[in-house]
Motif scaffolding. Structure first.
Motif, mmCIF file in Angstrom:
data_model
loop_
_atom_site.group_PDB
_atom_site.id
_atom_site.type_symbol
_atom_site.label_atom_id
_atom_site.label_comp_id
_atom_site.label_asym_id
_atom_site.label_seq_id
_atom_site.Cartn_x
_atom_site.Cartn_y
_atom_site.Cartn_z
ATOM 1 N N ALA A 1 122.933 65.938 76.547
ATOM 2 C CA ALA A 1 123.995 65.296 75.772
ATOM 3 C C ALA A 1 123.593 63.883 75.351
ATOM 4 O O ALA A 1 123.936 63.436 74.252
ATOM 5 C CB ALA A 1 125.285 65.259 76.582
ATOM 6 N N PHE B 1 123.435 62.824 71.631
ATOM 7 C CA PHE B 1 124.290 61.745 71.158
ATOM 8 C C PHE B 1 123.503 60.736 70.333
ATOM 9 O O PHE B 1 123.954 60.296 69.263
ATOM 10 C CB PHE B 1 124.948 61.039 72.344
ATOM 11 C CG PHE B 1 125.829 59.882 71.957
ATOM 12 C CD1 PHE B 1 127.005 60.099 71.266
ATOM 13 C CD2 PHE B 1 125.465 58.590 72.261
ATOM 14 C CE1 PHE B 1 127.820 59.035 70.890
ATOM 15 C CE2 PHE B 1 126.260 57.521 71.897
ATOM 16 C CZ PHE B 1 127.439 57.745 71.206
ATOM 17 N N ALA C 1 129.070 65.267 72.389
ATOM 18 C CA ALA C 1 128.002 64.467 72.991
ATOM 19 C C ALA C 1 128.558 63.151 73.526
ATOM 20 O O ALA C 1 128.216 62.722 74.642
ATOM 21 C CB ALA C 1 126.905 64.213 71.960
#
Length: 381
Positions: free
Chosen positions: A88, A92, A132
């Motif tokens: 994540a 992100f 995210a």
């Protein structure tokens, strides 16, 4: 004929996944996906005919999006919480860069820059930023609880403000509200003092009021919601016609007529198509499936001792449930108009892939795991 079975003594990664994942949630998700294909088949041919493409253009594209989405959801759900956190974080950073890029190279549609063209495809980065961000925020809040000297709350707030600032520059007020709600509930679950929660809520209220007076399109949507005669409510009015026409049992598959004049019948207003062709009973079934998934996963997460899993999982669950609630609320004229898809049912490539991305992480986080850390000193296994 060879059959594949998993025993509890089988130590393969897929077997461990099978015995630890929430299989009831997977069954419910499968039902949503099947319903989505049925409703896309019902709603999209009329839209395709209206814009002059092959009647099954959207059906084929939805299948093309669905296959990699399901594969991605399965692959991500195999991850451990630590792998989810790392994945994540990388996602992100990448999606945040894409979100910034929309301000420069994004295609302007109806006064907003939210899409980036990738050859024949268009991607909406904000759809991928949401899951995210919520996992990264959950990690920062959990790390603050594990190590009081770590400025997790401050870092989470800074990341939130940066994301929201970009969304408002597009502008995308609807996604801003959704991310704010997700983050606010995360803070509440993380045990932020109620005074601070109330102050943040007051700031959000002031921001919403300010948006009404400063952003004409926001004011227009709210005015049309409060007073239908204040502007163009064509899609909402047609959606209400669809629900009234369908009644309790519906007109029957393929017998709907409103979809022929409803511009977004296959996307934002597919719930109205379900109401006309399959009736109130089918709509209630959709609502119950969404409610079951949310409550089922929350019940597992609330037994969790690992703070990262709890905060990230709750945030992802809120995203999934709140997005469905907003879509159905708009269709039923219970909320102001907002272009938001119905998870796993509406047509849309970015939405489908992003939802699979988020749900894969949620399935991974909600898996049964022995020996997780405690809330006060928990590690990430």
């Amino acid at each position: 004929m060879t059959t594949f079975t998993f025993t509890r003594t089988d130590n393969s990664i897929v077997s461990r996944w099978w015995w630890t994942v929430d299989r009831w949630a997977i069954i419910a998700l499968t039902m949503l996906i099947v319903m989505g294909m049925v409703l896309t088949l019902a709603a999209s041919p009329a839209v395709a005919e209206r814009i002059g493409v092959d009647p099954f253009h959207f059906v084929r594209r939805q299948i093309a999006f669905l296959v990699p989405s399901v594969a991605a959801m399965f692959a991500i759900s195999l991850m451990s919480p630590e792998q989810v956190r790392r994945f994540a974080t990388l996602a992100f950073l990448g999606t945040l860069a894409a979100l910034v890029a929309t301000l420069v190279i994004g295609a302007e549609i109806k006064g907003s820059r939210r899409w980036i063209g990738l050859g024949p495809l268009s991607v909406q980065p904000s759809e991928f930023v949401k899951p995210a961000f919520i996992v990264v925020s959950g990690w920062l809040l959990a790390e603050r609880q594990r190590n009081p000297r770590f400025p997790g709350n401050l870092l989470s707030a800074m990341v939130y403000l940066f994301v929201v600032a970009i969304l408002l520059m597009q502008p995308d007020f609807g996604q801003t509200i959704l991310i704010s709600a997700m983050w606010g509930i995360q803070l509440f679950v993380a045990g932020l003092p109620m005074v601070i929660v109330l102050v943040l809520g007051a700031i959000g209220t002031v921001g919403a009021v300010g948006a009404y007076f400063l952003l004409p399109h926001v004011a227009s949507r709210i005015d049309r919601f409060l007073n239908p005669e204040a502007g163009d409510n064509y899609q909402i009015e047609r959606a209400m016609d669809a629900f009234m026409s369908g009644g309790v049992w519906g007109r029957g598959p393929g017998e709907g007529t409103v979809k022929r004049i409803l511009p977004d019948a296959h996307t934002d207003f597919i719930f109205a198509v379900a109401g006309e062709e399959f009736g109130m009973v089918a709509c209630l079934a959709v609502v119950l499936i969404f409610a079951f998934i949310v409550l089922r996963i929350l019940s597992r997460l609330l037994q969790e001792n690992d703070p990262f899993v709890l905060y990230a999982g709750v945030g992802l669950t809120v995203q999934f449930g709140l997005q469905a609630f907003i879509n159905m609320g708009v269709n039923l004229h219970l909320l102001p108009a907002k272009g938001m898809t119905l998870p796993f049912i509406s047509y849309g490539g970015s939405s489908m892939l992003a939802l699979a991305f988020g749900m894969g992480m949620l399935l991974a986080l909600s898996r049964t795991r022995p020996g997780v850390g405690s809330v006060m000193g928990g590690g990430y296994r």
